[in-house]
Motif scaffolding. Structure first.
Motif, short mmCIF file in Angstrom:
data_model
loop_
_atom_site.label_atom_id
_atom_site.label_comp_id
_atom_site.label_asym_id
_atom_site.label_seq_id
_atom_site.Cartn_x
_atom_site.Cartn_y
_atom_site.Cartn_z
N HIS A 1 39.48 -11.97 -25.50
CA HIS A 1 40.57 -10.99 -25.59
C HIS A 1 40.00 -9.56 -25.54
O HIS A 1 39.50 -9.04 -26.55
CB HIS A 1 41.33 -11.23 -26.89
N GLN A 2 40.12 -8.95 -24.37
CA GLN A 2 39.59 -7.60 -24.16
C GLN A 2 40.70 -6.55 -24.06
O GLN A 2 40.44 -5.35 -24.16
CB GLN A 2 38.76 -7.52 -22.87
N ALA A 3 41.93 -6.98 -23.79
CA ALA A 3 43.02 -6.02 -23.53
C ALA A 3 43.27 -5.14 -24.75
O ALA A 3 43.37 -5.63 -25.87
CB ALA A 3 44.29 -6.77 -23.16
N LEU B 1 44.29 -0.59 -25.73
CA LEU B 1 44.21 0.81 -25.30
C LEU B 1 42.82 1.26 -25.76
O LEU B 1 42.61 1.55 -26.93
CB LEU B 1 45.30 1.65 -25.95
N SER B 2 41.87 1.26 -24.84
CA SER B 2 40.47 1.39 -25.26
C SER B 2 40.00 2.84 -25.36
O SER B 2 38.85 3.09 -25.68
CB SER B 2 39.57 0.63 -24.28
N ASP B 3 40.90 3.77 -25.11
CA ASP B 3 40.53 5.19 -25.09
C ASP B 3 40.90 5.83 -26.44
O ASP B 3 42.08 5.92 -26.79
CB ASP B 3 41.29 5.83 -23.92
N ASP C 1 43.57 0.41 -35.43
CA ASP C 1 44.16 -0.73 -34.71
C ASP C 1 43.12 -1.81 -34.44
O ASP C 1 43.41 -3.00 -34.49
CB ASP C 1 44.78 -0.26 -33.39
N LYS C 2 41.89 -1.39 -34.15
CA LYS C 2 40.82 -2.38 -33.92
C LYS C 2 40.51 -3.13 -35.21
O LYS C 2 40.23 -4.32 -35.21
CB LYS C 2 39.56 -1.68 -33.41
N LEU C 3 40.56 -2.40 -36.34
CA LEU C 3 40.31 -3.06 -37.62
C LEU C 3 41.41 -4.09 -37.90
O LEU C 3 41.13 -5.20 -38.36
CB LEU C 3 40.25 -2.02 -38.75
N LEU D 1 44.41 -12.02 -17.26
CA LEU D 1 45.71 -11.39 -17.52
C LEU D 1 45.47 -9.92 -17.79
O LEU D 1 44.72 -9.56 -18.71
CB LEU D 1 46.38 -12.02 -18.75
N ASP D 2 46.08 -9.08 -16.95
CA ASP D 2 45.87 -7.64 -17.13
C ASP D 2 47.11 -6.94 -16.60
O ASP D 2 47.64 -7.31 -15.54
CB ASP D 2 44.61 -7.19 -16.35
N ASP D 3 47.58 -5.94 -17.32
CA ASP D 3 48.78 -5.23 -16.85
C ASP D 3 48.42 -4.06 -15.94
O ASP D 3 49.30 -3.31 -15.50
CB ASP D 3 49.64 -4.76 -18.04
N PHE E 1 36.54 -2.77 -17.53
CA PHE E 1 35.08 -2.71 -17.43
C PHE E 1 34.42 -3.99 -17.95
O PHE E 1 33.78 -4.75 -17.21
CB PHE E 1 34.60 -1.45 -18.17
N ILE E 2 34.59 -4.29 -19.23
CA ILE E 2 33.88 -5.42 -19.83
C ILE E 2 34.51 -6.75 -19.37
O ILE E 2 33.80 -7.69 -19.01
CB ILE E 2 33.89 -5.31 -21.36
N GLY E 3 35.84 -6.81 -19.35
CA GLY E 3 36.53 -8.05 -18.97
C GLY E 3 36.15 -8.51 -17.58
O GLY E 3 36.01 -9.72 -17.33
N PRO F 1 43.35 6.43 -34.75
CA PRO F 1 44.30 5.32 -34.64
C PRO F 1 43.66 4.12 -33.94
O PRO F 1 43.88 2.98 -34.32
CB PRO F 1 45.44 5.93 -33.80
N TYR F 2 42.83 4.40 -32.94
CA TYR F 2 42.14 3.32 -32.24
C TYR F 2 41.32 2.46 -33.21
O TYR F 2 41.40 1.23 -33.21
CB TYR F 2 41.23 3.91 -31.15
N GLY F 3 40.52 3.13 -34.05
CA GLY F 3 39.68 2.40 -35.00
C GLY F 3 40.52 1.60 -36.00
O GLY F 3 40.16 0.47 -36.36
#
Ligand code: NAD
Length: 314
Positions: free
Chosen positions: A80-82, A84-86, A151-153, A40-42, A22-24, A147-149
């Motif tokens: 760097h946007q890649a 697991l954004s969910d 990992d983002k930290l 670059l995107d998988d 979306f953002i990338g 876990p997302y938060g």
């Protein structure tokens, strides 16, 4: 799009990781007139069709040394946007989330270091968890609840550490709830896209809880603008909140959507979501004073743009 800011990057080689997302994809589209853009995107969640035709597309993984080396050569700036954004997926698969979001960022930073490339990392409001006070300042306590938060930290702090330890020009941008064309139904601003879809069919809008919970909804064009500013700022080695500074309730989102679409949707209330944060709103003073960032779209205007067919992107 903010051409005058992108002009400052004219002729540079830029890499957008997660550029099929979306953002990338919005970022890549804003840059192709001015820069050599590689995506670059998988395609784990991204869509090849979202990548602008003028960008070079490489299907690959930020965790893969060979993929990274091939796209990083000659790169001046990485967006760097890649990740697991969910958030829900990170709860179901914390190890996978950690690999994609935290480890992926360290590998990316390391490759950028070899090339002396600037890195602008997508961080998140999720690093704060439940805030003690509003608006949330960058220096406030970080108590991520998923876990997302977490990992983002880690990604956010690694980004700063690469500036402190190795002198790499890096910036972390803590996005709040981003909405705009192409957003995912299950994403951060999922309530916006879900309500839009349902209201278009005059279907019932279900609010989780009483609807008084608030979020700082920021249009993707302003996120792109903040990234472009971060790509040229001298104020590196820092994290910046990127939002509007205004909280909008979920109830208000439902009202906006039904009014703008002139929908006959009934609004019903369900159980509150487990672990849902009650209020979230960014303090944007640091981004304002150090990056020159100013949100250009209020929620009402950004929303109008969403529902207008083929609305022009400025
Ligand atoms: P998205 O899921 O649409 O895009 C992420 C992209 O990264 C996808 O195209 C996916 O295929 C790709 N990807 C995932 N792992 C990869 C890997 N290992 N190698 C290469 N590509 C990989 O998400 P988005 O909404 O566009 O978010 C972009 C970034 O902003 C993410 O880092 C997200 O965590 C962050 N963010 C988003 C929001 C929001 O409201 N959308 C808010 C805060 C932070």
């Amino acid at each position: 799009m903010p051409g005058e800011i992108a002009d400052d990057l004219a002729g540079q080689s830029v890499l957008v990781t997660g550029g099929a997302g979306f953002i990338g994809s919005h970022l890549a589209a804003a840059l192709t007139d001015h820069c050599d853009v590689t995506v670059l995107d998988d395609l784990s969640t991204g869509d090849r069709e979202a990548v602008p035709a003028d960008a070079e597309f490489v299907q690959g993984d930020v965790r893969d040394a060979v993929d990274l080396e091939s796209v990083m050569a000659g790169t001046d700036v990485v967006f760097h946007q890649a990740a697991l954004s969910d958030v829900g997926a990170s709860v179901r698969s914390p190890v996978e989330g950690h690999r994609r979001t935290a480890s992926g960022t360290v590998k990316l930073l390391n490759a950028a270091r070899r090339e002396d490339a600037r890195v602008v990392t997508a961080s998140s409001a999720a690093v704060y968890g439940e805030p003690d006070t509003l608006p949330i300042r960058e220096t406030d306590r970080k108590r991520p609840t998923s876990p997302y938060g977490i990992d983002k930290l880690a990604a956010d702090q690694y980004t700063r550490a690469y500036a402190d330890l190795y002198g790499l020009p890096t910036v972390a941008l803590r996005y709040f709830n981003v909405y705009g064309p192409g957003m995912e139904a299950g994403g951060y601003s999922g309530v916006v896209s879900a309500f839009l879809d349902r209201a278009r069919n005059d279907a019932i809008l279900t609010i989780d809880g009483d609807g008084t919970q608030t979020r700082d909804f920021v249009h993707v064009d302003d996120i792109v603008r903040a990234n472009l500013l971060a790509a040229t700022t001298e104020e590196t080695g820092q994290a910046y909140n990127v939002g509007t500074g205004t909280g909008v309730s979920v109830q208000k989102v439902a009202e906006h959507v039904t009014r703008l679409l002139d929908a006959d949707s009934e609004v019903v209330y369900g159980d509150p979501r487990d672990g849902d944060i009650k209020h979230s709103r960014a303090a944007i003073g640091r981004a304002r004073s150090q990056l020159g960032y100013e949100p250009s779209l209020s929620f009402a205007d950004g929303f109008k743009r969403l529902v207008e067919p083929a609305s022009p992107i400025s």
